[in-house]
Motif scaffolding. Sequence first.
Motif, PDB file in Angstrom:
ATOM      1  N   ARG A  26       0.862  -1.184   0.000  1.00  0.00           N
ATOM      2  CA  ARG A  26       0.000   0.000   0.000  1.00  0.00           C
ATOM      3  C   ARG A  26       0.898   1.233   0.000  1.00  0.00           C
ATOM      4  O   ARG A  26       1.586   1.517   0.980  1.00  0.00           O
ATOM      5  N   GLU A  27       0.894   1.932  -1.099  1.00  0.00           N
ATOM      6  CA  GLU A  27       1.802   3.066  -1.257  1.00  0.00           C
ATOM      7  C   GLU A  27       1.298   4.283  -0.495  1.00  0.00           C
ATOM      8  O   GLU A  27       0.097   4.568  -0.453  1.00  0.00           O
ATOM      9  N   ALA A  28       2.249   4.996   0.129  1.00  0.00           N
ATOM     10  CA  ALA A  28       1.947   6.263   0.801  1.00  0.00           C
ATOM     11  C   ALA A  28       2.351   7.412  -0.108  1.00  0.00           C
ATOM     12  O   ALA A  28       3.353   7.325  -0.841  1.00  0.00           O
ATOM     13  N   VAL A  29       1.586   8.494  -0.055  1.00  0.00           N
ATOM     14  CA  VAL A  29       1.839   9.652  -0.911  1.00  0.00           C
ATOM     15  C   VAL A  29       2.972  10.479  -0.311  1.00  0.00           C
ATOM     16  O   VAL A  29       2.991  10.753   0.891  1.00  0.00           O
ATOM     17  N   VAL A  30       3.941  10.832  -1.146  1.00  0.00           N
ATOM     18  CA  VAL A  30       5.032  11.714  -0.726  1.00  0.00           C
ATOM     19  C   VAL A  30       4.986  12.960  -1.602  1.00  0.00           C
ATOM     20  O   VAL A  30       4.454  12.937  -2.722  1.00  0.00           O
ATOM     21  N   PRO A  31       5.533  14.076  -1.101  1.00  0.00           N
ATOM     22  CA  PRO A  31       5.531  15.302  -1.910  1.00  0.00           C
ATOM     23  C   PRO A  31       6.191  15.095  -3.266  1.00  0.00           C
ATOM     24  O   PRO A  31       7.181  14.365  -3.382  1.00  0.00           O
ATOM     25  N   ALA A  32       5.625  15.731  -4.262  1.00  0.00           N
ATOM     26  CA  ALA A  32       6.115  15.544  -5.626  1.00  0.00           C
ATOM     27  C   ALA A  32       7.526  16.065  -5.819  1.00  0.00           C
ATOM     28  O   ALA A  32       8.229  15.659  -6.758  1.00  0.00           O
ATOM     29  N   THR A  33       7.972  16.962  -4.940  1.00  0.00           N
ATOM     30  CA  THR A  33       9.311  17.542  -5.089  1.00  0.00           C
ATOM     31  C   THR A  33      10.413  16.599  -4.630  1.00  0.00           C
ATOM     32  O   THR A  33      11.587  16.873  -4.870  1.00  0.00           O
ATOM     33  N   ILE A  34      10.052  15.518  -3.959  1.00  0.00           N
ATOM     34  CA  ILE A  34      11.058  14.549  -3.484  1.00  0.00           C
ATOM     35  C   ILE A  34      11.531  13.678  -4.648  1.00  0.00           C
ATOM     36  O   ILE A  34      10.720  13.143  -5.407  1.00  0.00           O
ATOM     37  N   ASN A  35      12.850  13.565  -4.761  1.00  0.00           N
ATOM     38  CA  ASN A  35      13.431  12.715  -5.799  1.00  0.00           C
ATOM     39  C   ASN A  35      13.782  11.317  -5.262  1.00  0.00           C
ATOM     40  O   ASN A  35      13.644  10.334  -5.981  1.00  0.00           O
ATOM     41  N   PHE A  36      14.235  11.253  -4.039  1.00  0.00           N
ATOM     42  CA  PHE A  36      14.485   9.947  -3.424  1.00  0.00           C
ATOM     43  C   PHE A  36      14.405  10.088  -1.914  1.00  0.00           C
ATOM     44  O   PHE A  36      14.666  11.152  -1.346  1.00  0.00           O
ATOM     45  N   VAL A  37      14.025   8.982  -1.274  1.00  0.00           N
ATOM     46  CA  VAL A  37      13.881   8.924   0.177  1.00  0.00           C
ATOM     47  C   VAL A  37      15.186   8.399   0.758  1.00  0.00           C
ATOM     48  O   VAL A  37      15.685   7.346   0.355  1.00  0.00           O
ATOM     49  N   ARG A  38      15.750   9.154   1.726  1.00  0.00           N
ATOM     50  CA  ARG A  38      17.015   8.753   2.344  1.00  0.00           C
ATOM     51  C   ARG A  38      16.822   7.857   3.556  1.00  0.00           C
ATOM     52  O   ARG A  38      17.625   6.975   3.826  1.00  0.00           O
ATOM     53  N   LYS A  39      15.730   8.095   4.297  1.00  0.00           N
ATOM     54  CA  LYS A  39      15.589   7.380   5.560  1.00  0.00           C
ATOM     55  C   LYS A  39      14.153   7.458   6.034  1.00  0.00           C
ATOM     56  O   LYS A  39      13.484   8.473   5.847  1.00  0.00           O
ATOM     57  N   ILE A  40      13.684   6.380   6.660  1.00  0.00           N
ATOM     58  CA  ILE A  40      12.395   6.364   7.359  1.00  0.00           C
ATOM     59  C   ILE A  40      12.667   5.884   8.772  1.00  0.00           C
ATOM     60  O   ILE A  40      13.355   4.880   8.977  1.00  0.00           O
ATOM     61  N   THR A  41      12.122   6.600   9.748  1.00  0.00           N
ATOM     62  CA  THR A  41      12.302   6.223  11.145  1.00  0.00           C
ATOM     63  C   THR A  41      11.049   6.598  11.919  1.00  0.00           C
ATOM     64  O   THR A  41      10.030   6.973  11.314  1.00  0.00           O
ATOM     65  N   ASN A  87      -2.958   8.930   4.622  1.00  0.00           N
ATOM     66  CA  ASN A  87      -1.963   8.059   3.985  1.00  0.00           C
ATOM     67  C   ASN A  87      -0.980   8.898   3.168  1.00  0.00           C
ATOM     68  O   ASN A  87      -0.697   8.618   2.010  1.00  0.00           O
ATOM     69  N   GLU A  88      -0.421   9.902   3.832  1.00  0.00           N
ATOM     70  CA  GLU A  88       0.414  10.855   3.119  1.00  0.00           C
ATOM     71  C   GLU A  88       1.471  11.414   4.079  1.00  0.00           C
ATOM     72  O   GLU A  88       1.230  11.590   5.273  1.00  0.00           O
ATOM     73  N   PHE A  89       2.665  11.677   3.542  1.00  0.00           N
ATOM     74  CA  PHE A  89       3.721  12.333   4.304  1.00  0.00           C
ATOM     75  C   PHE A  89       3.603  13.841   4.112  1.00  0.00           C
ATOM     76  O   PHE A  89       3.633  14.341   2.978  1.00  0.00           O
TER      77      PHE A  89
END
Length: 1014
Positions: free
Chosen positions: A117-132, A156-158
Amino acid sequence: MKIRCCILFLLVLLCSRSIAQPPLQLIFSRLTKNEGLVSNAVFQTIQDKQGYLWIATQNGLQRYDGHHFLNFHSIPRDSASIPGNSISRLFIDKSERLWIVSGRRTGIFSTKSFRFREAVVPATINFVRKITQDVEGRVVLFADIPGVFVYDEKRNEFLHNHSLPNLPDSISIRDMISDTDTSRLWIASKQGLLLYDKRKKISYSGTQGPEPVLKSLGNIRNTRHPYISKDGSFWLTSWVPFAANPELYRYNREKGLSRFASIRDFYHEVWDLYEQKDGTLWIYGIGLLAYYNNKTGGLTVIPSEPYAENHIQYDVINNVFEDKDNNVWVCTNRGLFRFNSSFQVFRHVALKRLNDTAAVSVAVASVLQTKNAGLWVGTWGKGIFSYDKNMEPIPNLLNEQDRVNQQLSVVSMIERKNGDLWLGLRTGVIKIVNTQAKTVYDFKPTLLKDKMIWQILEDKKGNIWIGAHNGELIYCHAGNWRDSTHSLRVLHTGLSEISKLYEDRSGDIWICTVTNGLYTVDGNSKKITRHLTQAGPVGKSLPEEGVTSIVQFNDSLYLITGNYLNVFNSKSGTFRYLTVADGLPVEHSMGMIADRQNRVWVSLAGGLYRYDPEKNLIEEYSTRDGIINGNFELNASALTQDGKIVLGTSTDLVVFDPAKLANSSIGSNLAITGIKRAGLNLPVDSVLNLRRLSLPYDNTFLTVEFSTFSYSNRYKTKYMLEGLDKEWRTTMEEQVSYPYLPPGNYILKIKSLNAEGIESAETTELKIFVNTPFWKSWWFYAVLVLILACLLYWDGQRRIKRKELMYAMRTNIADSLHQEVNTTLNNINILSEVARIKADNDIEQSKEYIRQIQAKSSSMIVAMNDMLWSINPDNDNMPETLKRLQEYIDGLNIQSGVRFEFASDEQVKQLQLTMQVRYYFLHVFRECLDAIANSTKGKCRIHLAKEKDEMNCSFELEHTEIRANDLEKALNTPALAGRMDFINASLDSEIGRTNSLILLKLPVALASGWQNQA
């Protein structure tokens, strides 16, 4: 001068802090594509609550249970599959949800349904470095753009709404951790280290504020990877990509600031820090894997060694992770490596003398634990090495006396009760060492000249027994070497090369030989009392001639090694053989020694195993347990004063404490990790949630996989399929298979056994039901019984109806016969009365009446015979009917002037006619024959044939004389017409002057229908 001394002292202190300490003796196991990884590029591992290891790779996500892999790949146009095949990050939150990251896409992957189940991330993000997850339980995301993003459960969004101070746009947040005081946050940024107090809503940077960490680290720029270790130390990395080597800082309130620069002498990067439960802190990245030991204060680099066995290979370390059993998993670009230092009980000790700078690599020939002089190790060609109880080198009298002794081959050693050490050399010399007096004497009698001293033994009485390589057993009474002329003698020769001398509890001496079996020598008479060889029946002889060692277990049982482990009962003279089928390794045994727990350890030419005679348990040890060199030498072993075992190898020593390998804990519970039916995987979680697993009767090949999720401990599995197996079975495999299961209910029960034979607390169960085929089900049998009952009822009714029909037929026949007989008798009565009247007046007329009476009587007799013949069951077939017709014809051929010829087709013989039809058909046929016989003279051909649904009987006449009117009249009598009507027959005739044709037709279908009704 004082200033110079101070500077020199500081330099020495600095060097002592940065110089690497001796590395841990880490033994790595490795997983690559050959073992089941989908890619050797492994980015991260993490363990879920159940125990599964989740592996993020460059080519998909994998679940690993220690034995089997389950692979997940991205499927185009399937939003429930993982978002991409290159999985860069994994994270399990406090709700046990697995978060996965692929590029800029992230979301939750269900470990039960395997759906994403995918979570929505801001469109300006190119890659995710870390989740904690922060101290408040919120899932937090760091990306390639400034800011910290918080997961909104409902949407369901960051979102960019973390409760941080309004920092300037120039502040680029790279990482963030919570302080031990959870109200404070440490923020690493390009501009430096920041501290934010959420309660006071104040942020500090640079060296401002009351916090000592900031005062020490506040001026450092390009900060990354802040970390607070278990001892309270604050760690921080500073690095400008590609500009310089990273610098690592450690601040401790007691010891102050430590700086580690140029960790490697080539390009490297620090990607993160990871701390084990025992406080070992790991630093890793490109070209770097190192650990910090808080006790020594130094960094130690673990280098990549591509060509060394059981070492790690890497260019990049992507992640380090410790699971619940203290296994450390190291993710690299060359596979997934694992080590567990807590399970590495076996320690390799190099052969070094005191003050040696380098170790000696040579085969160990003998090992001896002395009472007061430490541990002595004899080698082939390199003399003696001595160690204290900590296995540190100590001085040795033999080496100190003469350096030439460092070139000796010391094959065997003993310490006598008087404290003297006897050292048997390859040259036939025995060196006698008195460590108290510090004297060494060369004992070299002529009797021992050029005889390699393989074994030396002192018995309970103080006598010395010597085994030579040429098969001689030599005896020295009371060990009196000073008077060897009288005390030394050869007892036995030709025994073959002696590998071991052993004294049992009764004082007898056992002699193990290389090629001639095992001897027993009486300790008093010195005579051979037993010689065990391969000759003899199974169970009464050795399985081979070569014997390497022997240990007495109790008064009657002895353990004997060679290629097998043999249990010998000296009272019954019988053997029990333990082989590979019992779990024994295949390598040849090199020696055997008993520990203080009365268990024996058998060294091999390529490994080691332990045997517990009481529990009959075998446990093998190998490289993964810390045995780097498992090539052990013949009977080079000793039990130390503190209970450790020392074994000699081809290059060094292996030392271990058997007590630490005695696992008294309950075995780990097993979990079912895979279920296959005919090779196809079934969804495990879905199956386990069912009341039972149902299998079709024609597809019952079942394989069940299971795991303890203990990636270091080894467990046996005890299992039983209740309903099929009558007793528990044991296997070392991680799965059980049943090729065929009959229909019924079963319960698969499995539990683990540790090395001590202790079972797991819980028994894992799987209920199984194999469907019964419909033809074996109870309802099918019930239907069959019902059908059988119906058939029996129908058959009974049919028999009743047949009897009724037969009764009706017999009644009809009887009525017909009664009428015919009655008519005939009446006619006879009338004719006889008329004949009586005419007898006196008209004799000729009277004779005519008498002739008619005789004809009527004959006709009545024939009719009664026909009736009796028809109701006889033996005549209930067409062939008998045809015989009856032939009898009529044969009788007429004698009495009449017509020559009858009769023929019938084969099809006619297959017809079935009822009793009544047969009876009336016989009547009609006979009356036709009588009509022809009484009205014509000549020849008549009769032919019976079946055409379609009729049986045709043709009478073809070639007559020389015919009374046509009489024939027509005879064929059209009311009695004949009545009989033909009853069987639905028809009669046609064509009468000519010389040829005539009469055709009788009988419908066969009607006759058969009557038969079926009957």
